[in-house]
Design a protein around this motif. Sequence first.
Motif, PDB file in Angstrom:
ATOM      1  N   GLN B 115      -9.711 -23.190  69.689  1.00 31.80           N
ATOM      2  CA  GLN B 115     -10.931 -22.770  69.498  1.00 31.80           C
ATOM      3  C   GLN B 115     -11.674 -23.323  68.420  1.00 31.80           C
ATOM      4  OE1 GLN B 115      -9.890 -18.730  68.006  1.00 31.80           O
ATOM      5  NE2 GLN B 115      -8.978 -17.826  69.962  1.00 31.80           N
ATOM      6  N   ILE B 126     -16.299 -21.874  62.973  1.00 35.28           N
ATOM      7  CA  ILE B 126     -15.942 -20.258  63.401  1.00 35.28           C
ATOM      8  C   ILE B 126     -16.068 -19.704  62.141  1.00 35.28           C
ATOM      9  CG2 ILE B 126     -14.108 -18.932  64.176  1.00 35.28           C
ATOM     10  CD1 ILE B 126     -13.498 -20.856  66.327  1.00 35.28           C
ATOM     11  N   VAL B 127     -16.699 -18.418  61.921  1.00 35.63           N
ATOM     12  CA  VAL B 127     -16.517 -17.476  60.988  1.00 35.63           C
ATOM     13  C   VAL B 127     -15.513 -16.619  61.278  1.00 35.63           C
ATOM     14  CG1 VAL B 127     -17.918 -15.834  59.818  1.00 35.63           C
ATOM     15  CG2 VAL B 127     -19.164 -17.908  60.831  1.00 35.63           C
ATOM     16  N   HIS B 128     -15.320 -15.944  62.374  1.00 34.93           N
ATOM     17  CA  HIS B 128     -14.229 -15.136  62.641  1.00 34.93           C
ATOM     18  C   HIS B 128     -14.194 -15.131  64.165  1.00 34.93           C
ATOM     19  CE1 HIS B 128     -17.095 -12.113  62.752  1.00 34.93           C
ATOM     20  NE2 HIS B 128     -16.428 -11.429  63.443  1.00 34.93           N
ATOM     21  N   HIS B 129     -13.155 -14.827  64.837  1.00 31.36           N
ATOM     22  CA  HIS B 129     -13.077 -14.714  66.077  1.00 31.36           C
ATOM     23  C   HIS B 129     -12.330 -13.401  66.666  1.00 31.36           C
ATOM     24  CE1 HIS B 129      -8.928 -16.275  65.608  1.00 31.36           C
ATOM     25  NE2 HIS B 129      -8.589 -15.768  66.723  1.00 31.36           N
ATOM     26  N   ARG B 130     -12.154 -13.211  67.830  1.00 31.50           N
ATOM     27  CA  ARG B 130     -11.779 -12.209  68.344  1.00 31.50           C
ATOM     28  C   ARG B 130     -10.925 -12.616  69.584  1.00 31.50           C
ATOM     29  NH1 ARG B 130     -14.506  -6.488  68.856  1.00 31.50           N
ATOM     30  NH2 ARG B 130     -15.833  -7.323  70.545  1.00 31.50           N
ATOM     31  N   LEU B 131      -9.859 -12.279  69.860  1.00 33.92           N
ATOM     32  CA  LEU B 131      -9.028 -12.699  71.061  1.00 33.92           C
ATOM     33  C   LEU B 131      -7.949 -11.647  71.553  1.00 33.92           C
ATOM     34  CD1 LEU B 131      -8.080 -14.415  73.338  1.00 33.92           C
ATOM     35  CD2 LEU B 131      -6.309 -15.489  71.618  1.00 33.92           C
TER      36      LEU B 131
END
Lengths: 141, 141
Positions: B115, B126-131
Amino acid sequence: MSNDRATQLEDALREAGVRITRQRAALLAVLAACDDHPDAAELHRRAEAAGAGVSLATVYRTLTTLQAQGVIDKLEFQGEPARWEPADQQHHDHMIDVETGQVIEFTNDRIERLQAEVAAEMGYEIVHHRLELYVRRRTRR
Amino acid sequence: MSNDRATQLEDALREAGVRITRQRAALLAVLAACDDHPDAAELHRRAEAAGAGVSLATVYRTLTTLQAQGVIDKLEFQGEPARWEPADQQHHDHMIDVETGQVIEFTNDRIERLQAEVAAEMGYEIVHHRLELYVRRRTRR
DNA sequence: TTCACTGCAAACACTTTGCAGAATA
DNA sequence: TATTCTGCAAAGTGTTTGCAGTGAA
């Protein structure tokens, strides 16, 4: 000579028992003209701007119908109203620029494969997934 | 002798200027006892069951406050009300069993790394992610 | 000539908020 | 004592729905 893309889509929908009303034709046109990821209110605004005369309730109902027909996909980002995109493209995930709100599409086969592996290892198969990267433009150091 | 975990957390919050009211203490206790991912209504129910006397509005306000303090994380799955989990664990993603609604946590370093690579390639960080993997138990063939 | 579709307005689910009083630090 | 917090009820947001009438096929 064959029908154009839009007409073909309408025919396909009709075949599926979906009636092509004035409102639906207008929304299909608006959707076809999108190169972004608008929400229901924005689609309604664009349809109005095109002089369509469609109620917001009908926009919602039409979006649901088109999704059920596999014509469009629903995107649900963090806390925002749902957005929509044409479904006829290849699968991809999304990066959301947290500063500008811009949505960038991307694909990565390796990530896809790893996801399937992880699920399989735990005895599951993936029905669908959601991968969103909330990002910021990189500052030079 | 040192304070227990819960008391330490309360002290830390107090230090940050957050007052530990009866309601907040009760909610912290409920949250500490969670090994699942409840939504606001469920947390309210559990607090009530514990005889706490907390209004739903306060539950929402407290969750917002605790999130701001980094004590809990907010999870927003598809179409569901927001769910919450303690933040003090290591990072992980979620698999949601579409049949049972059960949430399973997992991590995969390779996915994480990929990612970051994808984002970097496009000039982002990336600041944050969502999977989220929406999955179904595998049927034997 | 059916029956799916539409507009309207009301209902909905979840969440936030203004205010006046209660309680923490 | 100075704020911060709480409960209540009302408002807000995004979305869905019942109903009676409209229109596509």
